[in-house]
Enzyme design. Structure first.
Site, PDB file in Angstrom:
ATOM      1  CE  LYS A 319      27.806  45.627  39.792  1.00 21.15           C
ATOM      2  NZ  LYS A 319      28.931  45.130  40.550  1.00 21.15           N
ATOM      3  CG  ASP A 360      28.960  43.410  43.962  1.00 23.92           C
ATOM      4  OD1 ASP A 360      29.096  42.216  43.650  1.00 23.92           O
ATOM      5  OD2 ASP A 360      28.719  44.311  43.132  1.00 23.92           O
ATOM      6  N   GLY A 496      40.204  37.246  43.764  1.00 31.63           N
ATOM      7  CA  GLY A 496      38.882  37.826  43.497  1.00 31.63           C
ATOM      8  C   GLY A 496      37.805  36.794  43.237  1.00 31.63           C
TER       9      GLY A 496
HETATM   10  P1  NAP Z   1      34.780  50.099  36.599  1.00 33.90           P
HETATM   11  O1  NAP Z   1      33.638  50.656  37.342  1.00 33.90           O
HETATM   12  O2  NAP Z   1      34.846  50.256  35.122  1.00 33.90           O
HETATM   13  O3  NAP Z   1      36.121  50.691  37.219  1.00 33.90           O
HETATM   14  C1  NAP Z   1      37.380  50.398  36.658  1.00 33.90           C
HETATM   15  C2  NAP Z   1      38.467  50.984  37.534  1.00 33.90           C
HETATM   16  O4  NAP Z   1      39.741  50.563  37.020  1.00 33.90           O
HETATM   17  C3  NAP Z   1      38.475  52.510  37.546  1.00 33.90           C
HETATM   18  O5  NAP Z   1      38.834  52.947  38.804  1.00 33.90           O
HETATM   19  C4  NAP Z   1      39.551  52.816  36.503  1.00 33.90           C
HETATM   20  O6  NAP Z   1      40.161  54.054  36.702  1.00 33.90           O
HETATM   21  C5  NAP Z   1      40.537  51.732  36.792  1.00 33.90           C
HETATM   22  N1  NAP Z   1      41.444  51.467  35.688  1.00 33.90           N
HETATM   23  C6  NAP Z   1      41.136  50.901  34.509  1.00 33.90           C
HETATM   24  N2  NAP Z   1      42.246  50.807  33.734  1.00 33.90           N
HETATM   25  C7  NAP Z   1      43.264  51.352  34.442  1.00 33.90           C
HETATM   26  C8  NAP Z   1      44.640  51.535  34.190  1.00 33.90           C
HETATM   27  N3  NAP Z   1      45.196  51.156  33.046  1.00 33.90           N
HETATM   28  N4  NAP Z   1      45.402  52.089  35.154  1.00 33.90           N
HETATM   29  C9  NAP Z   1      44.838  52.475  36.320  1.00 33.90           C
HETATM   30  N5  NAP Z   1      43.537  52.311  36.632  1.00 33.90           N
HETATM   31  C10 NAP Z   1      42.758  51.765  35.697  1.00 33.90           C
HETATM   32  O7  NAP Z   1      34.918  48.534  36.863  1.00 33.90           O
HETATM   33  P2  NAP Z   1      34.553  47.700  38.203  1.00 33.90           P
HETATM   34  O8  NAP Z   1      33.190  47.146  38.146  1.00 33.90           O
HETATM   35  O9  NAP Z   1      34.916  48.504  39.379  1.00 33.90           O
HETATM   36  O10 NAP Z   1      35.532  46.469  38.021  1.00 33.90           O
HETATM   37  C11 NAP Z   1      36.935  46.614  38.183  1.00 33.90           C
HETATM   38  C12 NAP Z   1      37.569  45.225  38.199  1.00 33.90           C
HETATM   39  O11 NAP Z   1      37.091  44.526  39.339  1.00 33.90           O
HETATM   40  C13 NAP Z   1      37.117  44.364  37.003  1.00 33.90           C
HETATM   41  O12 NAP Z   1      38.071  44.410  35.999  1.00 33.90           O
HETATM   42  C14 NAP Z   1      37.003  42.977  37.564  1.00 33.90           C
HETATM   43  O13 NAP Z   1      38.150  42.224  37.263  1.00 33.90           O
HETATM   44  C15 NAP Z   1      36.910  43.173  39.039  1.00 33.90           C
HETATM   45  N6  NAP Z   1      35.588  42.741  39.530  1.00 33.90           N
HETATM   46  C16 NAP Z   1      35.589  41.756  40.443  1.00 33.90           C
HETATM   47  C17 NAP Z   1      34.401  41.316  40.974  1.00 33.90           C
HETATM   48  C18 NAP Z   1      34.419  40.213  41.966  1.00 33.90           C
HETATM   49  O14 NAP Z   1      33.354  39.774  42.380  1.00 33.90           O
HETATM   50  N7  NAP Z   1      35.589  39.731  42.329  1.00 33.90           N
HETATM   51  C19 NAP Z   1      33.188  41.890  40.577  1.00 33.90           C
HETATM   52  C20 NAP Z   1      33.219  42.899  39.629  1.00 33.90           C
HETATM   53  C21 NAP Z   1      34.434  43.307  39.113  1.00 33.90           C
HETATM   54  P3  NAP Z   1      39.576  55.380  36.002  1.00 33.90           P
HETATM   55  O15 NAP Z   1      38.501  55.877  36.899  1.00 33.90           O
HETATM   56  O16 NAP Z   1      40.753  56.264  35.909  1.00 33.90           O
HETATM   57  O17 NAP Z   1      39.065  54.966  34.649  1.00 33.90           O
END
Ligand code: NAP
Length: 535
Positions: A319, A360, A496
Site C-alpha cells: 500500500k 479503506d 470486519g
Molecule cells: P499488518 O500490517 O501485517 O499488521 C498486523 C498487525 O497485527 C501488527 O500490528 C502486528 O503486530 C499484529 N499482530 C500479529 N500477530 C500478533 C500477535 N500474535 N499478537 C499481537 N499482535 C499481533 O496487517 P494489516 O493489513 O494491518 O491487517 C491486520 C488484520 O486486519 C488482518 O489480519 C485482517 O484480518 C484485517 N483486515 C481487515 C480488513 C477489512 O477490510 N476489514 C482489511 C485488511 C485487513 P506487530 O507489529 O508486533 O507484528
C-alpha cells in the site's frame, strides 16, 4: 475459439471415463487423455471413451515424459509405439519437441499415424471406419524449473515444422511478469499456441488465454485432479473467473500483494462484475515485497496497453509502495491518501493516467460509525483503544484522529506503535496495558483471531464491558472470538466484513463509475467464506 481443456487420467478405464464425464458436465470443451498418468489402457478402452465424448469435443492424447513433468519413464520407443497405436483414435497427439526432433524416423512414424485418417479397424468382429477427420499435431515443451532460455527458439522450431498444428509452451513462472511474456507469444505467433505459466504466479496466463486467443488452456475436472501446479478447476474458471463471458475486449483488474492466495477480493469483484454485466475479470497478481518488485510490475504492465489493465486493489505489503509509485510517476493522489501515506486502489484511465485512492479510510469510518452509533462528525472526544499498528491500523487511526477522537495505540512491537502515534498525533501505550485502558471504543487491527486461529482473542473478556463498543477488523471468521466475548458482555459490536465490503464496493465505483451491486458483493463473500471455513 479457445478450448477449455480438461486433462483426465485414472488407475482404471472406469476412472478415466468417470473423470471425462465430470469434466464434460463441468463445461470442458476439449479433453486431454494423460496416458502417462493412467493405468493399463487399450485401444478398445480409448474407442469406448471416444464414443461417450461429443464429436465436437476434441480428444488429445498425451504421454508426458518424466523429464517434462509427466510420469512416463518407459523408453522413447515404447512411447512412440503407443502414440502410433492410439493416435489415429484421437483428434490431437501431443508430442514433446525434444522427442520430435530426436530422429527423422520418429517424425516419419508419427507423421504416418497422423495421416491414418479414415483408418479401418477390426471392431466387435466386423470392419469399422473410424471417423475421417484429420489427426493433428501439438508440439510441446514444458519446464517445471523456470523460464527456459530457449523459449523463443523453441516456438520458432515448432512453427517451422510443417506438421505442427499447435505449439505448446508451459513453464514455471518466476514472477507474475512471466504472464506478460506468455501473452506476447500468443499475440505474435503465426500458429495456434498454448502458452501457460505454471505455479502460483501463473493464474493470469491460464484465465486470460481466451482474451489473447490461445488455442486452449487446461483446467482440472475437479479439485484434487490437477495435473500441474497452479492449475485451476473448471468450476473456478467458469464461475470465479468468468470464462464464458470473456472475449478480446474484456478489461482486466486485479489484486497486488503477497500473500494473496486466500484473498476474497477475486470472489467479490468477479461476482460484482458478473451481476452488473461489466465485461471485466479480476485476477490475483502476487508481487514480492519491496518497492522495486512493485515498480517493475507497474512499469511492465503500463508498457503493454493491450493488456487492458484498468484497475488494481493493493494489499500487504504494497500500500505504501503503491503511493510512492504514483507519486514518482505523476499519478493523481487525493489529500486523504497523502495523509494516510498509503493507497489500496489504483484506477488506470485511457492513456495510462493513474489515479490512486484509499478506500479503506471511508470504509473504516463507516464501520466505526456503525459500531458507536454516531456520525463521524460526532467522534470528537471518543476515547478509542486501537490494537495493532499495521496497514489497517493506519487507516483506522487516520480516520479517527481526523474526526477528533482520542486514540491510544497498543502494539506488540512497541516502536511501531510509537511511530504511528507520532505520525497522527495520538498516544501509545505498551501492549501489556491494553486490558486496563478505559475506552468508549476498542478496535482490533491485529491479525489475532484470524482463521484458522479463530479461538484466539487479542484481549480477555475481563477487558470488555458496556458501554464500550467493539469493532474487529478481522472478517474471517465474521464472528470472531473477540466479538462473541464482547456480545456476551453486552457490548455493541461491529464485524470486519462490513469494512471489507465497503472498501471493495468503493473500488468498484471508482473503477466503473457505476453504483456497486452491494448484495452481490455480500452474497459472494459469505458463500466463499462458508466454503473456506468448512475445508
Ligand atoms: P499488518 O500490517 O501485517 O499488521 C498486523 C498487525 O497485527 C501488527 O500490528 C502486528 O503486530 C499484529 N499482530 C500479529 N500477530 C500478533 C500477535 N500474535 N499478537 C499481537 N499482535 C499481533 O496487517 P494489516 O493489513 O494491518 O491487517 C491486520 C488484520 O486486519 C488482518 O489480519 C485482517 O484480518 C484485517 N483486515 C481487515 C480488513 C477489512 O477490510 N476489514 C482489511 C485488511 C485487513 P506487530 O507489529 O508486533 O507484528
Amino acid at each position: 475459439m479457445t478450448y477449455l481443456i480438461a486433462p483426465i487420467s485414472g488407475s482404471t478405464p472406469d476412472d478415466v471415463q468417470q473423470h471425462a464425464d465430470t469434466a464434460l458436465t463441468a463445461g470442458a470443451n476439449a479433453i486431454e487423455l494423460r496416458l502417462d498418468l493412467t493405468g493399463p489402457y487399450s485401444a478398445d478402452d480409448l474407442r469406448a471413451l471416444r464414443r461417450t465424448i461429443p464429436s465436437e469435443v476434441p480428444l488429445i492424447l498425451t504421454i508426458r515424459s518424466s523429464a517434462e513433468g509427466g510420469a512416463w519413464d518407459g523408453g522413447d520407443d515404447d512411447r512412440v509405439s503407443r502414440l502410433i497405436e492410439l493416435g489415429p483414435l484421437v483428434d490431437y497427439i501431443d508430442v514433446e519437441l525434444a522427442l520430435w526432433l530426436r530422429s527423422a524416423n520418429i517424425r516419419q512414424k508419427i507423421g504416418l499415424a497422423l495421416r491414418r485418417a479414415g483408418h479401418v479397424s477390426q471392431h466387435a468382429g466386423h470392419e469399422e471406419i473410424e471417423d475421417a477427420r484429420p489427426r493433428r499435431l501439438i508440439l510441446s515443451r514444458h519446464d517445471h524449473a523456470g523460464r527456459p532460455a530457449s523459449l523463443h527458439s523453441d516456438l520458432l522450431a515448432m512453427c517451422k515444422e510443417p506438421l505442427c498444428d499447435v505449439a505448446k509452451l508451459a513453464w514455471r513462472a518466476r514472477t507474475v511478469r512471466d504472464n506478460f511474456e506468455a501473452f506476447e507469444l500468443l499475440r505474435e505467433s503465426p500458429r495456434p499456441v498454448i502458452a501457460i505459466c505454471m505455479g502460483g504466479h501463473g493464474v493470469a496466463s491460464r484465465v486470460l488465454a481466451k482474451k489473447f486467443g490461445a488455442f486452449g488452456t487446461f483446467s482440472a475436472p475437479a479439485a484434487g485432479l490437477e495435473t500441474a501446479v497452479g492449475q485451476l478447476t473448471l468450476v473456478d474458471m467458469r464461475t470465479r473467473y468468468r470464462w464464458d463471458d470473456m472475449d478480446a475486449q474484456t478489461a482486466v483488474y486485479g489484486l497486488i500483494g503477497e500473500p494473496i492466495a486466500h484473498s476474497l477480493s477475486p470472489v467479490a469483484h468477479n461476482a460484482a462484475f458478473d451481476s452488473a454485466h461489466v465485461n471485466a475479470v479480476y485476477l490475483p497478481f502476487e508481487v514480492s515485497p519491496g518497492y522495486e518488485p512493485l515498480k517493475a510490475f507497474m512499469v511492465e504492465a503500463m508498457a503493454r496497453p493491450w493488456l487492458d489493465l484498468r484497475g488494481l486493489s493493493i494489499t500487504i505489503p504494497h500500500k505504501e509502495n503503491a503511493l510512492r509509485f504514483l507519486r514518482e510517476s505523476g499519478g493523481d493522489l487525493d489529500e486523504t491518501s497523502l495523509r494516510i501515506g498509503a493507497i489500496n486502489t489504483i484506477r488506470i484511465d485511457d492513456g495510462g493516467r493513474l489515479v490512486g485512492r484509499n478506500t479503506d479510510y471511508d470504509a473504516a469510518l463507516a464501520s466505526i460509525s456503525k459500531a458507536v452509533g454516531r456520525d463521524p462528525s460526532q467522534f470528537k472526544g471518543l476515547r478509542t483503544s486501537v490494537l495493532g499498528a499495521g496497514g489497517v491500523a493506519r487507516a483506522v487511526v487516520a480516520a479517527l484522529t481526523a474526526h477528533g477522537a482520542i486514540v491510544t495505540i497498543f502494539n506488540r512491537t512497541e516502536n511501531k506503535a510509537s511511530a504511528l502515534s507520532a505520525e497522527f498525533g495520538c498516544r501509545h501505550r505498551p501492549w501489556a496495558e491494553r486490558e486496563t485502558a478505559t475506552a468508549d471504543l476498542l478496535v482490533n487491527c491485529t491479525s489475532v483471531g484470524l482463521w484458522p486461529a479463530a479461538s484466539e482473542s487479542p484481549v480477555s473478556p475481563k477487558a470488555l464491558s458496556p458501554p464500550m463498543a467493539v469493532f474487529d477488523t478481522v472478517y474471517r471468521p465474521i464472528q470472531t472470538r473477540l466479538l462473541t466475548d464482547a456480545r456476551g458482555k453486552g457490548c455493541p459490536t461491529q464485524d470486519g466484513l462490513s469494512m471489507f465490503l465497503h472498501q471493495a464496493q468503493a473500488q468498484f465505483e471508482l473503477w466503473t463509475g457505476r453504483q456497486a451491486p452491494a448484495e452481490s458483493f455480500r452474497t459472494a463473500v459469505a458463500a466463499a467464506m462458508a466454503t473456506a471455513l468448512k475445508s
